[in-house]
Design an enzyme around this catalytic site. Sequence first.
Site, PDB file in Angstrom:
ATOM      1  N   ARG A  45     -95.725  -5.823 -36.877  1.00  0.00           N
ATOM      2  CA  ARG A  45     -97.003  -5.799 -37.605  1.00  0.00           C
ATOM      3  C   ARG A  45     -97.115  -4.605 -38.537  1.00  0.00           C
ATOM      4  O   ARG A  45     -97.940  -4.589 -39.447  1.00  0.00           O
ATOM      5  CB  ARG A  45     -98.204  -5.836 -36.645  1.00  0.00           C
ATOM      6  CG  ARG A  45     -99.520  -5.906 -37.412  1.00  0.00           C
ATOM      7  CD  ARG A  45    -100.774  -5.928 -36.577  1.00  0.00           C
ATOM      8  NE  ARG A  45    -100.657  -5.222 -35.339  1.00  0.00           N
ATOM      9  CZ  ARG A  45    -100.773  -3.896 -35.210  1.00  0.00           C
ATOM     10  NH1 ARG A  45    -100.995  -3.141 -36.276  1.00  0.00           N
ATOM     11  NH2 ARG A  45    -100.653  -3.341 -34.029  1.00  0.00           N
ATOM     12  N   TYR A  99    -109.634 -16.522 -59.501  1.00  0.00           N
ATOM     13  CA  TYR A  99    -109.108 -17.384 -58.441  1.00  0.00           C
ATOM     14  C   TYR A  99    -110.211 -17.593 -57.383  1.00  0.00           C
ATOM     15  O   TYR A  99    -110.869 -16.631 -56.970  1.00  0.00           O
ATOM     16  CB  TYR A  99    -107.867 -16.743 -57.814  1.00  0.00           C
ATOM     17  CG  TYR A  99    -107.354 -17.554 -56.660  1.00  0.00           C
ATOM     18  CD1 TYR A  99    -106.687 -18.753 -56.882  1.00  0.00           C
ATOM     19  CD2 TYR A  99    -107.574 -17.160 -55.352  1.00  0.00           C
ATOM     20  CE1 TYR A  99    -106.249 -19.528 -55.831  1.00  0.00           C
ATOM     21  CE2 TYR A  99    -107.131 -17.939 -54.284  1.00  0.00           C
ATOM     22  CZ  TYR A  99    -106.475 -19.118 -54.533  1.00  0.00           C
ATOM     23  OH  TYR A  99    -106.057 -19.890 -53.500  1.00  0.00           O
ATOM     24  N   ASP A 116    -104.176  -9.458 -60.844  1.00  0.00           N
ATOM     25  CA  ASP A 116    -103.504 -10.549 -60.153  1.00  0.00           C
ATOM     26  C   ASP A 116    -102.491 -11.128 -61.145  1.00  0.00           C
ATOM     27  O   ASP A 116    -102.867 -11.733 -62.150  1.00  0.00           O
ATOM     28  CB  ASP A 116    -104.544 -11.594 -59.724  1.00  0.00           C
ATOM     29  CG  ASP A 116    -103.937 -12.761 -58.952  1.00  0.00           C
ATOM     30  OD1 ASP A 116    -102.752 -13.067 -59.176  1.00  0.00           O
ATOM     31  OD2 ASP A 116    -104.666 -13.381 -58.146  1.00  0.00           O
ATOM     32  N   LYS A 128     -96.543 -18.855 -54.664  1.00  0.00           N
ATOM     33  CA  LYS A 128     -96.395 -19.565 -55.926  1.00  0.00           C
ATOM     34  C   LYS A 128     -95.000 -19.275 -56.518  1.00  0.00           C
ATOM     35  O   LYS A 128     -94.015 -19.607 -55.894  1.00  0.00           O
ATOM     36  CB  LYS A 128     -97.526 -19.165 -56.872  1.00  0.00           C
ATOM     37  CG  LYS A 128     -98.919 -19.120 -56.188  1.00  0.00           C
ATOM     38  CD  LYS A 128     -99.417 -20.469 -55.707  1.00  0.00           C
ATOM     39  CE  LYS A 128    -100.637 -20.362 -54.807  1.00  0.00           C
ATOM     40  NZ  LYS A 128    -101.776 -19.648 -55.363  1.00  0.00           N
TER      41      LYS A 128
HETATM   42  C1  LIG Z   1    -102.883 -19.049 -54.859  1.00  0.00           C
HETATM   43  C2  LIG Z   1    -103.454 -17.857 -55.524  1.00  0.00           C
HETATM   44  C3  LIG Z   1    -103.982 -16.802 -54.776  1.00  0.00           C
HETATM   45  C4  LIG Z   1    -104.052 -16.834 -53.272  1.00  0.00           C
HETATM   46  O1  LIG Z   1    -102.798 -16.860 -52.680  1.00  0.00           O
HETATM   47  P1  LIG Z   1    -102.467 -17.487 -51.234  1.00  0.00           P
HETATM   48  O2  LIG Z   1    -101.021 -17.231 -51.087  1.00  0.00           O
HETATM   49  O3  LIG Z   1    -102.845 -18.933 -51.269  1.00  0.00           O
HETATM   50  O4  LIG Z   1    -103.309 -16.725 -50.259  1.00  0.00           O
HETATM   51  C5  LIG Z   1    -104.461 -15.704 -55.469  1.00  0.00           C
HETATM   52  N1  LIG Z   1    -104.451 -15.643 -56.810  1.00  0.00           N
HETATM   53  C6  LIG Z   1    -103.958 -16.644 -57.558  1.00  0.00           C
HETATM   54  C7  LIG Z   1    -103.974 -16.519 -59.042  1.00  0.00           C
HETATM   55  C8  LIG Z   1    -103.444 -17.779 -56.952  1.00  0.00           C
HETATM   56  O5  LIG Z   1    -102.964 -18.784 -57.707  1.00  0.00           O
END
Ligand SMILES: *Cc1c(COP(=O)(O)O)cnc(C)c1O
Length: 385
Positions: free
Chosen positions: A51, A105, A177, A202
């Site tokens: 962890r 998001y 992000d 992603k």
């Molecule tokens: C999918 C996504 C997130 C969140 O990510 P998870 O892995 O689903 O928790 C945050 N920001 C963007 C732009 C995303 O496409």
Amino acid sequence: MKKTYKHLETKVVHSGEPDPRIEGAVTMPIFQSATFEYRGEASYDDVRYVRLNNTPNHIVLHKKLAALENAESAVVAASGMAAITTALLTVLHAGDHLLVQECLYGGTRDFITGDFPSMGISYDFIRVEDPETWRSKLRTNTKAIYVEAISNPLMEVGELKQVVEFARASELVSMIDNTFASPINFRPPEMGFDLSLHSCTKYLNGHSDVAAGACIGRADLIERVLHKLNHLGGVLDPHACFLLHRGIKTLALRVRHQNDSAMKIAGFLEAHPRVQSVNYPGLESSDSHKRARSFFDGFGGMISFEIEGGLAQTRRFLDRISIPIVAPSLGGAETLVTLPATTSHVGMSTEHRRSLGISDSLIRVSVGLESADELIEDFDAALSE
Ligand SMILES: *Cc1c(COP(=O)(O)O)cnc(C)c1O
């Protein structure tokens, strides 16, 4: 000898790898062990325990991700949201104020609007393409500014360089992000952003088979994020670390293919008589094109568009396409299409979506790794009378 690598194609493969290789293994083995023998560690965060994000699988990823964005440091987390919420809670405390991009998001937006008030953190929404909206909302207790590299689902690129300059001048932590761009197209720390956040679910993993997140950036901040993550517990499992690590090795190849395919598909859609509008920063017609061209190395694999005839024609299109899968998420091998009004932005009212320019019939495409020509044929057939 400490090896350094110049190009992203080489870095994705070699940066951060154990040297010497573990038992000569060419690929990184999985250390599926929750705990490790005591070696005299003096602080809690150094005790070797899963962890605490310090197994060999974590350490390799931290080094590789930092190298990819030319950053000082990085940490992986159990999901994109684990990385984002942990980073926000590291930087912001009761009494603090955040400037944050309005079109966000969905998960991030819900966390800020739903959870910040009870924690005593205030925020104001800004428009990233309009610096006046953030200058006018700066307060003495503003601690950070949070934006997205490419906004979802309209694929807008804001005044990112000015965000960095504004944050510097106002002593704010700049957070971005970078999920939609990926480190292949954009490396925020090179521009001066303090923290770059990713949903590695992603593009970074790229195979739609793992949930993971990352926070990349300034070493002093990443150390604080890591300690917060150690307490909040959003650790990435070693097996998920292995899958993410494997995915990253093909990141440059995948994203470049997706950039090229998305450009072709966006051009096809723009020229199609039944398509009303196309949002893709690679198109010269896009309001974001100039900024995207100056900030990014590629325009990404995400497109959104509207068909003439509203929701009825949109539903017909979704029924008729045969290669893409109608599903949320993005960045994988398979082309995915979704209606943001019913998935990522379902939590907003129709009026609110409309005020942001998101109609109920807007279609979002995550271009996959298939042949672009075959995707275009498929889209063309689905769009025909
Ligand atoms: C999918 C996504 C997130 C969140 O990510 P998870 O892995 O689903 O928790 C945050 N920001 C963007 C732009 C995303 O496409």
